[in-house]
Design a protein around this motif. Structure first.
Motif, PDB file in Angstrom:
ATOM      1  N   GLY A 161     -83.671  48.658  -2.840  1.00  0.00           N
ATOM      2  CA  GLY A 161     -83.192  49.248  -4.396  1.00  0.00           C
ATOM      3  C   GLY A 161     -82.208  48.294  -4.884  1.00  0.00           C
ATOM      4  O   GLY A 161     -82.622  48.154  -6.046  1.00  0.00           O
ATOM      5  N   ALA A 162     -81.156  47.567  -4.364  1.00  0.00           N
ATOM      6  CA  ALA A 162     -80.273  46.744  -4.851  1.00  0.00           C
ATOM      7  C   ALA A 162     -81.071  45.452  -5.408  1.00  0.00           C
ATOM      8  O   ALA A 162     -81.008  45.116  -6.552  1.00  0.00           O
ATOM      9  CB  ALA A 162     -79.243  46.161  -4.027  1.00  0.00           C
ATOM     10  N   ILE A 163     -82.095  44.897  -4.936  1.00  0.00           N
ATOM     11  CA  ILE A 163     -82.794  43.774  -5.303  1.00  0.00           C
ATOM     12  C   ILE A 163     -83.556  44.268  -6.283  1.00  0.00           C
ATOM     13  O   ILE A 163     -83.694  43.633  -7.624  1.00  0.00           O
ATOM     14  CB  ILE A 163     -83.646  43.108  -4.050  1.00  0.00           C
ATOM     15  N   SER A 164     -84.378  45.317  -6.224  1.00  0.00           N
ATOM     16  CA  SER A 164     -85.056  45.758  -7.434  1.00  0.00           C
ATOM     17  C   SER A 164     -84.185  46.174  -9.086  1.00  0.00           C
ATOM     18  O   SER A 164     -84.568  45.614  -9.945  1.00  0.00           O
ATOM     19  CB  SER A 164     -85.772  47.231  -7.266  1.00  0.00           C
TER      20      SER A 164
ATOM     21  N   THR B 117    -104.731  45.521  -9.783  1.00  0.00           N
ATOM     22  CA  THR B 117    -104.294  44.409  -8.578  1.00  0.00           C
ATOM     23  C   THR B 117    -103.304  45.517  -7.673  1.00  0.00           C
ATOM     24  O   THR B 117    -103.597  45.257  -6.639  1.00  0.00           O
ATOM     25  CB  THR B 117    -103.732  43.268  -9.269  1.00  0.00           C
ATOM     26  N   SER B 118    -102.607  46.091  -8.347  1.00  0.00           N
ATOM     27  CA  SER B 118    -101.516  46.924  -7.436  1.00  0.00           C
ATOM     28  C   SER B 118    -102.278  47.907  -6.885  1.00  0.00           C
ATOM     29  O   SER B 118    -102.035  48.280  -5.598  1.00  0.00           O
ATOM     30  CB  SER B 118    -100.648  47.757  -8.446  1.00  0.00           C
ATOM     31  N   ALA B 119    -103.498  48.642  -7.661  1.00  0.00           N
ATOM     32  CA  ALA B 119    -104.101  49.597  -6.798  1.00  0.00           C
ATOM     33  C   ALA B 119    -104.901  49.284  -5.514  1.00  0.00           C
ATOM     34  O   ALA B 119    -104.748  49.811  -4.738  1.00  0.00           O
ATOM     35  CB  ALA B 119    -105.302  50.159  -7.741  1.00  0.00           C
ATOM     36  N   ILE B 120    -105.603  48.075  -5.570  1.00  0.00           N
ATOM     37  CA  ILE B 120    -106.345  47.383  -4.530  1.00  0.00           C
ATOM     38  C   ILE B 120    -105.236  47.045  -3.395  1.00  0.00           C
ATOM     39  O   ILE B 120    -105.397  47.300  -2.353  1.00  0.00           O
ATOM     40  CB  ILE B 120    -106.946  46.350  -5.103  1.00  0.00           C
ATOM     41  N   PHE B 121    -104.303  46.369  -3.796  1.00  0.00           N
ATOM     42  CA  PHE B 121    -103.176  45.893  -2.861  1.00  0.00           C
ATOM     43  C   PHE B 121    -102.628  47.137  -1.946  1.00  0.00           C
ATOM     44  O   PHE B 121    -102.838  47.134  -0.823  1.00  0.00           O
ATOM     45  CB  PHE B 121    -102.226  45.447  -3.506  1.00  0.00           C
TER      46      PHE B 121
ATOM     47  N   PHE C 214     -93.703  44.296  -4.148  1.00  0.00           N
ATOM     48  CA  PHE C 214     -94.713  43.701  -4.935  1.00  0.00           C
ATOM     49  C   PHE C 214     -94.428  43.486  -6.342  1.00  0.00           C
ATOM     50  O   PHE C 214     -95.046  42.463  -6.800  1.00  0.00           O
ATOM     51  CB  PHE C 214     -95.769  44.968  -4.721  1.00  0.00           C
ATOM     52  N   GLN C 215     -93.814  44.371  -6.842  1.00  0.00           N
ATOM     53  CA  GLN C 215     -93.612  44.129  -8.377  1.00  0.00           C
ATOM     54  C   GLN C 215     -92.831  43.027  -8.807  1.00  0.00           C
ATOM     55  O   GLN C 215     -93.013  42.479  -9.756  1.00  0.00           O
ATOM     56  CB  GLN C 215     -92.829  45.399  -8.894  1.00  0.00           C
TER      57      GLN C 215
END
Length: 256
Positions: A104-107, A175-179, A158-159
């Motif tokens: 959370g902090a990194i995000s 790309t997100s969906a397949i990953f 991922f983001q």
């Protein structure tokens, strides 16, 4: 099958949020597990959500099957598999609250930095892609696999790598969906090995599946009507909110 009315009172909005996430609004589905833990244990909540995710993945992958980035998947998926394996091996040793707090902090820091850096840009296709940095892709892929296995929180790592690539909106979503479709299937053996996919869990997930499919289609419909120039800003704002939620849950868990 669970029959507690309160469970469905919290599970129905949780599944709807998961559908919006799978439809393209990446990240907001992370609140689904905390919502469902108001009625059941965290382990059961995560176990019920996994089969639902597998079905929702079919809808999202099909909807964006023509728009995805092969290089990102080739780079990140093997690393994610390693992260899932580590998460499974350390399931009894890793404090889920600490993982949530760190992610959370990194995000939050990452998303705020990107919003600040891109505040003057008006269109998504004007966002300048950052350097590829394969080492960062591997690190983020492994972290996404690990946090997904431990806390169903693989979206932010991922983001952090993919958003700065400046992909077109539909390519980012595809790309997100397949990953995450592949990642979720990778998690199935670990959940089976831990004895979490019980008949009760599967029956409860089955009751929620029609809503899961419908909400994912609604997410796909909505995201394609968000102007491309505003899409990334929406995702960054969601990432701040999701990161803040993870920080809150993690800090509360550590202090409890």
């Amino acid at each position: 099958m669970l029959t507690d009315p309160f469970f469905y009172l919290v599970a129905i909005p949780a599944v709807i949020l998961l559908g919006l996430t799978k439809g393209g609004f990446a990240g907001i589905g992370v609140v689904a597990v905390p919502m469902m833990t108001l009625a059941v244990s965290p382990v059961m909540a995560a176990s019920i959500i996994l089969p639902i995710l597998l079905v929702q993945d079919v809808v999202s992958v099909w909807s964006f099957r023509k728009t995805w980035d092969k290089a990102i998947l080739v780079l990140m998926l093997p690393a994610a598999a390693a992260g899932i394996l580590v998460g499974w091996a350390l399931a009894a040793l890793v404090d889920e609250a600490a993982v949530e707090l760190a992610v959370g902090a990194i995000s939050v820091v990452f998303a705020l930095q990107r919003l600040w850096a891109e505040r003057a840009l008006q269109a998504a296709d004007r966002i300048e892609a950052g350097p590829a940095r394969p080492w960062l892709g591997v690190l983020c892929g492994a972290t996404a696999g690990f946090t997904s296995q431990i806390a169903h929180a693989g979206g932010p790592p991922f983001q952090i790598y993919v958003l700065p690539r400046g992909l077109p909106r539909d390519v980012f979503i595809g790309t997100s969906a397949i990953f995450f479709s592949v990642v979720n299937w990778m998690k199935v053996p670990a959940y089976l090995a831990l004895g979490q996919l019980t008949p009760q869990v599967l029956a409860t997930a089955g009751v929620l599946l029609p809503l899961a499919i419908a909400s994912t289609w609604v997410g796909v419909w909505l995201v394609r009507r968000v102007p491309a120039e505003g899409f990334y800003k929406v995702i960054y704002v969601l990432l701040v909110l999701v990161g803040g939620k993870l920080m809150f849950d993690g800090a509360r868990g550590l202090l409890a």
